[in-house]
Scaffold this motif. Structure first.
Motif, PDB file in Angstrom:
ATOM      1  N   PRO A 192       0.800  -1.194   0.036  1.00 46.09           N
ATOM      2  CA  PRO A 192      -0.096  -0.102   0.251  1.00 46.09           C
ATOM      3  C   PRO A 192       0.878   1.145  -0.056  1.00 46.09           C
ATOM      4  O   PRO A 192       0.352   2.206  -0.870  1.00 46.09           O
ATOM      5  N   ARG A 193       2.005   1.212   0.698  1.00 44.06           N
ATOM      6  CA  ARG A 193       2.799   2.467   0.859  1.00 44.06           C
ATOM      7  C   ARG A 193       3.502   2.741  -0.625  1.00 44.06           C
ATOM      8  O   ARG A 193       3.477   4.140  -0.970  1.00 44.06           O
ATOM      9  N   ASP A 194       3.792   1.516  -1.409  1.00 46.32           N
ATOM     10  CA  ASP A 194       4.390   1.914  -2.777  1.00 46.32           C
ATOM     11  C   ASP A 194       3.132   2.357  -3.576  1.00 46.32           C
ATOM     12  O   ASP A 194       3.487   3.322  -4.531  1.00 46.32           O
ATOM     13  N   GLN A 195       2.044   1.977  -3.368  1.00 47.93           N
ATOM     14  CA  GLN A 195       0.848   2.523  -4.345  1.00 47.93           C
ATOM     15  C   GLN A 195       0.643   4.228  -4.171  1.00 47.93           C
ATOM     16  O   GLN A 195       0.744   4.671  -5.136  1.00 47.93           O
ATOM     17  N   GLY A 196       1.047   4.697  -2.995  1.00 54.09           N
ATOM     18  CA  GLY A 196       1.209   6.079  -2.945  1.00 54.09           C
ATOM     19  C   GLY A 196       2.102   6.724  -3.736  1.00 54.09           C
ATOM     20  O   GLY A 196       1.856   7.768  -4.281  1.00 54.09           O
TER      21      GLY A 196
END
Length: 555
Positions: A163-167
């Motif tokens: 999820p953090r990489d999606q940001g």
């Protein structure tokens, strides 16, 4: 024991290896679409003899459709085709439209012959020329809209387990999107104005072909999720089921609610619907006549819904007020975008003795400042905010800052236009006001900074807050509201033209500054509405403090 041959190992898909393909295809399609839309008003006025305000209205309709179509594409992707298939089919449609548009600039018989104002020898304009023109615009707009939201979704899907990489992906996706838009608004528009429309549109065709080819080259690396059916069907079932069971009393225990799996198995916790919008909970009540099978399915899904389906619908209802605050925000952007080009056409666009800024390129300053601040966010602004406050800037805070800067931009627009009109009155009889077009830069720069705050912030908020079944719809929410906003822009301009004398054919004789002041007042009121909605909103899938980093910096 020998290690298995590398050829026998299953190929890993997804992850950052897909990033270059996604970004390169986005850049190609953005160059193709932006290359003609940014100069559409000028093309209609100069090559098809369309009146200025009418040309601006057509441009608003195109931009509106270009932002509403992604919603339809998201529904098709979710329900039937999946993102990958939707994207490559849309790219072909876009290519056909761009080729047809290039033909209108290449084949003399497909555009009106030049005719001087007041001339009595002008030949009637064949309707077929406008049929071909509008067919090209429709196809190119339809195809581009089909790739816009689904491309960002398929990119985020490749990082579903991070999820953090999606940001970070969303941040850089929009950075490259805005950067490509800058190139389209400057280089391609310059070619159209100073070389030929034919050369500029052929560049658009080439960019479209290149984007499509690169996207298909990355096919073997993409993780392709199968469509799971239309999310709107499950939403409609919740409404129908809750109405059907409106007379049933709400139970006090969770065992009476349908879980969507084996009913109340001992190995699973029983999920009880939340107390918000409690009347919808009836859709999940297992009542007499509901046929629940041993595998947890039901024969009549329009009478009985799972608790998760009910909660998904509630999530959508909760976020709708926040979403609605962006309608007016998008309307102000649409008004400024279309009317700034008309202002530029009536101002001195020379920089030095030999260079003249194309009117269609004036909006590049919005894109430049948006791209610049997107790059600064990840490396400077967000880390600085985190160090000063101990918290990450939340999506709601980021969107709110964008609201404030936006109505400040409208105020600056009103002041600059007031000055331009004063100069025009001192130089009556001249269509070009002796005032540099660079006076428009401050208002456009502020608009660009505002977009850098609110646009990616909204995409990130919707993507993380929406239930998994509505992920494609989440990334299309911004496109939908911008599309509606452009139609509201068209309606607003039409109302102003009908009820006032502020927007005549020659804006030097109007009061465009009053239009901007109206937008300032509306922006302030809309910000108050946004603050109210944000104050009462509770995050569904993300923690408001610790986990609220939209685009975390690399440590």
């Amino acid at each position: 024991m020998e290690a298995p041959s590398e050829a026998l190992l299953p190929r890993r898909t997804g992850g950052w290896i897909t990033f270059p393909f996604i970004i390169a295809s986005s850049v190609g399609w953005t160059l193709a679409f932006g290359g003609w839309t940014n100069n559409l008003i000028v093309y209609l006025i100069k090559e098809f003899d369309v009146e200025s305000i009418d040309a601006a209205q057509i441009s608003n309709l195109v931009n509106g459709a270009g932002n509403l179509i992604p919603v339809l594409a998201a529904i098709i992707a979710d329900s039937f085709l999946g993102c990958f298939t939707t994207i490559w089919i849309s790219s072909i449609i876009s290519l056909l439209g761009t080729i047809l548009l290039a033909l209108t600039a290449t084949v003399d018989s497909l555009r009106p012959k030049p005719c001087e104002v007041g001339s009595t020898s002008c030949t009637p304009k064949p309707k077929v020329q406008y049929v071909v023109l509008y067919a090209a615009i429709v196809l190119a707009t339809l195809g581009n809209g089909g790739t816009r939201s689904t491309l960002s979704t398929i990119g985020a899907d490749q990082l579903a387990d991070k999820p953090r990489d999606q940001g970070i992906f969303f941040n850089w996706f929009f950075f490259f999107w805005y950067s490509a838009s800058v190139i389209a608004s400057t280089a391609i528009v310059y070619v159209e104005d100073n070389v030929s429309w034919k050369a500029g549109f052929i560049i658009c065709v080439a960019a479209n072909v290149l984007g499509s080819a690169i996207f298909l080259m990355g096919s073997r690396f993409y993780t392709k999720f199968k469509p799971e059916g239309s999310p709107f069907t499950s939403l409609a079932r919740v409404i129908v089921a809750s109405i059907t069971k409106r007379e049933i009393k709400l139970p006090s225990t969770g065992e009476d609610f349908f879980q969507g799996c084996k009913v109340a198995p001992e190995s699973l916790d029983v999920v009880v619907p939340s107390n918000t919008f409690r009347f919808l909970n009836r859709a999940a009540i297992i009542s007499e006549g509901d046929d629940v099978k041993s595998d947890g399915s039901t024969s009549n899904r329009w009478r009985l819904c799972s608790v998760q389906e009910v909660e998904d619908f509630k999530t959508l209802i909760k976020i709708l007020p926040l979403w609605s605050t962006s309608f007016f925000l998008g309307t102000t952007i649409g008004v400024q975008a279309s009317l700034s080009i008309l202002q530029a056409l009536a101002m001195d666009r020379h920089i030095g003795p030999n260079f003249q800024i194309p009117a269609g390129s004036i909006l590049v300053f919005v894109l430049i400042f948006t791209a610049l601040f997107l790059a600064l966010f990840d490396k400077f602004l967000f880390p600085t905010w985190r160090n000063l406050t101990g918290k990450s800037l939340s999506p709601l805070q980021r969107i709110g800052v964008g609201h404030v800067i936006n109505f400040v931009s409208m105020g600056v627009s009103a002041l600059v236009e007031s000055k331009r009109l004063n100069v025009a009155k001192s130089n009556e009889g001249y269509n070009i006001v002796p005032m540099s077009v660079l006076w428009l830069v401050p208002q456009l720069a502020l608009n660009g900074i505002a977009e850098a705050f609110h646009y990616p912030g909204q995409v990130s908020l919707y993507y993380q807050e929406f239930p998994i079944t509505l992920k494609n719809m989440a990334t299309a929410m911004n496109s939908m509201l911008i599309g509606i906003a452009f139609y509201l822009t068209t309606a607003l301009i039409d109302v102003v033209r009908r009820t006032t004398t502020w927007l005549p054919g020659n804006i030097n004789n109007g009061r465009l500054d009053n239009v901007y002041w109206v937008l300032v007042v509306g922006g302030v009121l809309n910000f108050g509405y946004y603050v109210t909605c944000a104050w009462f909103y509770k995050y569904q899938n993300m923690k408001e403090v610790a986990d609220h980093s939209d685009f975390p910096s690399h440590e």
